[in-house]
Design a protein around this motif. Sequence first.
Motif, mmCIF file in Angstrom:
data_model
loop_
_atom_site.group_PDB
_atom_site.id
_atom_site.type_symbol
_atom_site.label_atom_id
_atom_site.label_comp_id
_atom_site.label_asym_id
_atom_site.label_seq_id
_atom_site.Cartn_x
_atom_site.Cartn_y
_atom_site.Cartn_z
ATOM 1 N N GLN A 64 0.824 -1.180 0.069
ATOM 2 C CA GLN A 64 0.078 -0.031 0.027
ATOM 3 C C GLN A 64 0.954 1.188 -0.005
ATOM 4 O O GLN A 64 0.521 2.162 -0.805
ATOM 5 C CB GLN A 64 -0.651 -0.038 1.240
ATOM 6 C CG GLN A 64 -1.650 1.145 1.539
ATOM 7 C CD GLN A 64 -3.020 1.394 0.475
ATOM 8 O OE1 GLN A 64 -3.173 0.113 -0.159
ATOM 9 N NE2 GLN A 64 -3.710 2.313 0.456
ATOM 10 N N ALA A 65 1.904 1.275 0.763
ATOM 11 C CA ALA A 65 2.790 2.378 0.927
ATOM 12 C C ALA A 65 3.524 2.705 -0.327
ATOM 13 O O ALA A 65 3.474 3.812 -0.735
ATOM 14 C CB ALA A 65 3.797 2.060 1.993
ATOM 15 N N ILE A 66 3.947 1.624 -0.998
ATOM 16 C CA ILE A 66 4.689 1.707 -2.478
ATOM 17 C C ILE A 66 3.792 2.162 -3.248
ATOM 18 O O ILE A 66 3.892 3.001 -4.040
ATOM 19 C CB ILE A 66 5.622 0.486 -2.659
ATOM 20 C CG1 ILE A 66 6.457 0.390 -1.827
ATOM 21 C CG2 ILE A 66 5.865 0.579 -4.071
ATOM 22 C CD1 ILE A 66 7.307 -0.889 -1.916
ATOM 23 N N ARG A 67 2.340 1.782 -3.395
ATOM 24 C CA ARG A 67 1.677 2.275 -4.518
ATOM 25 C C ARG A 67 1.126 3.744 -4.259
ATOM 26 O O ARG A 67 0.766 4.359 -5.194
ATOM 27 C CB ARG A 67 0.196 1.280 -4.347
ATOM 28 C CG ARG A 67 -0.616 1.122 -5.467
ATOM 29 C CD ARG A 67 -1.917 0.315 -5.341
ATOM 30 N NE ARG A 67 -1.367 -1.075 -5.159
ATOM 31 C CZ ARG A 67 -1.905 -2.003 -4.457
ATOM 32 N NH1 ARG A 67 -2.698 -1.607 -3.509
ATOM 33 N NH2 ARG A 67 -1.137 -3.373 -4.218
ATOM 34 N N ARG A 68 0.946 4.209 -2.837
ATOM 35 C CA ARG A 68 0.578 5.570 -2.450
ATOM 36 C C ARG A 68 1.884 6.424 -2.926
ATOM 37 O O ARG A 68 1.604 7.585 -3.420
ATOM 38 C CB ARG A 68 0.523 5.595 -1.271
ATOM 39 C CG ARG A 68 -0.782 5.001 -0.654
ATOM 40 C CD ARG A 68 -1.726 6.164 -0.553
ATOM 41 N NE ARG A 68 -3.170 5.666 -0.502
ATOM 42 C CZ ARG A 68 -3.724 5.832 0.970
ATOM 43 N NH1 ARG A 68 -2.971 6.352 1.927
ATOM 44 N NH2 ARG A 68 -5.098 5.594 1.096
ATOM 45 N N VAL A 69 3.205 5.845 -2.669
ATOM 46 C CA VAL A 69 4.208 6.835 -3.120
ATOM 47 C C VAL A 69 4.559 6.962 -4.746
ATOM 48 O O VAL A 69 5.156 7.874 -5.092
ATOM 49 C CB VAL A 69 5.469 6.523 -2.300
ATOM 50 C CG1 VAL A 69 6.390 7.386 -2.443
ATOM 51 C CG2 VAL A 69 5.226 6.454 -0.763
ATOM 52 N N THR A 70 4.081 5.706 -5.394
ATOM 53 C CA THR A 70 4.744 5.703 -6.676
ATOM 54 C C THR A 70 4.193 6.883 -7.743
ATOM 55 O O THR A 70 2.978 6.869 -7.594
ATOM 56 C CB THR A 70 4.025 4.458 -7.423
ATOM 57 O OG1 THR A 70 4.452 3.322 -6.569
ATOM 58 C CG2 THR A 70 4.511 4.355 -8.732
ATOM 59 N N PRO A 71 4.953 7.766 -8.080
ATOM 60 C CA PRO A 71 4.534 8.827 -9.057
ATOM 61 C C PRO A 71 4.183 8.237 -10.563
ATOM 62 O O PRO A 71 4.739 7.385 -10.781
ATOM 63 C CB PRO A 71 6.156 9.616 -9.122
ATOM 64 C CG PRO A 71 6.947 8.839 -8.886
ATOM 65 C CD PRO A 71 6.462 7.538 -8.201
ATOM 66 N N ASN A 72 3.238 9.113 -11.053
ATOM 67 C CA ASN A 72 2.921 8.650 -12.522
ATOM 68 C C ASN A 72 3.481 9.830 -13.516
ATOM 69 O O ASN A 72 3.310 9.598 -14.620
ATOM 70 C CB ASN A 72 1.397 8.328 -12.631
ATOM 71 C CG ASN A 72 0.710 9.277 -11.990
ATOM 72 O OD1 ASN A 72 0.978 10.462 -11.735
ATOM 73 N ND2 ASN A 72 -0.461 8.799 -11.499
ATOM 74 N N ILE A 73 3.929 10.853 -13.046
ATOM 75 C CA ILE A 73 4.441 11.932 -13.818
ATOM 76 C C ILE A 73 5.584 12.376 -13.231
ATOM 77 O O ILE A 73 5.817 12.646 -12.055
ATOM 78 C CB ILE A 73 3.363 13.037 -14.156
ATOM 79 C CG1 ILE A 73 3.993 13.515 -15.445
ATOM 80 C CG2 ILE A 73 2.990 13.779 -13.022
ATOM 81 C CD1 ILE A 73 2.652 14.603 -15.959
ATOM 82 N N GLY A 74 6.688 12.881 -13.874
ATOM 83 C CA GLY A 74 7.714 13.492 -13.564
ATOM 84 C C GLY A 74 8.579 14.244 -14.122
ATOM 85 O O GLY A 74 7.823 14.950 -15.179
ATOM 86 N N VAL A 75 9.540 15.098 -13.938
ATOM 87 C CA VAL A 75 10.226 16.121 -14.897
ATOM 88 C C VAL A 75 11.602 15.477 -15.368
ATOM 89 O O VAL A 75 12.370 15.080 -14.589
ATOM 90 C CB VAL A 75 10.255 17.472 -14.206
ATOM 91 C CG1 VAL A 75 8.717 18.224 -14.049
ATOM 92 C CG2 VAL A 75 10.832 17.628 -12.781
#
Length: 152
Positions: A64-75
């Motif tokens: 759950q923690a990893i799913r919550r922290v995973t970004p789907n957009i970056g720069v």
Amino acid sequence: MSRRGTAEKRTAKSDPIFRNRLVNMVVNRMMKDGKKSLAYQILYRAVKKIQQKTETNPLLVLRQAIRRVTPNIGVKTRRNKKGSTRKVPIEIGSKQGRALAIRWLLEASQKRPGRNMAFKLSSELVDAAKGSGGAIRKKEATHRMAEVCSSH
């Protein structure tokens, strides 16, 4: 183009106790100077603490923690023809996202005040699963930066 054949994809190994690939990925990121057994000790202690705190399956909390922290957009920084650099928003794939999430969780837990790494890691994971904590703030900052860059 490589002259030799393409390397075959290696599957990530799973850890000895939970038989979980994610646990192994976290351990490999946490390990310093090749001390894998120490990294395992720290993670298993953290997992035990999560079990005591939440009375739920600690692997679910980790997931759950990893799913919550995973970004789907970056720069990403790009240089234009005139030589000036600017940040361009890019989408992040699932593998890269997971790697970033693990890195951010470990960095955030290292920065926390506390007794030892197991304690800090367990608190950070529980916080991230709930939707707070340093790693979540890092993800939100990244998303904000991507939004600012896409509006220019």
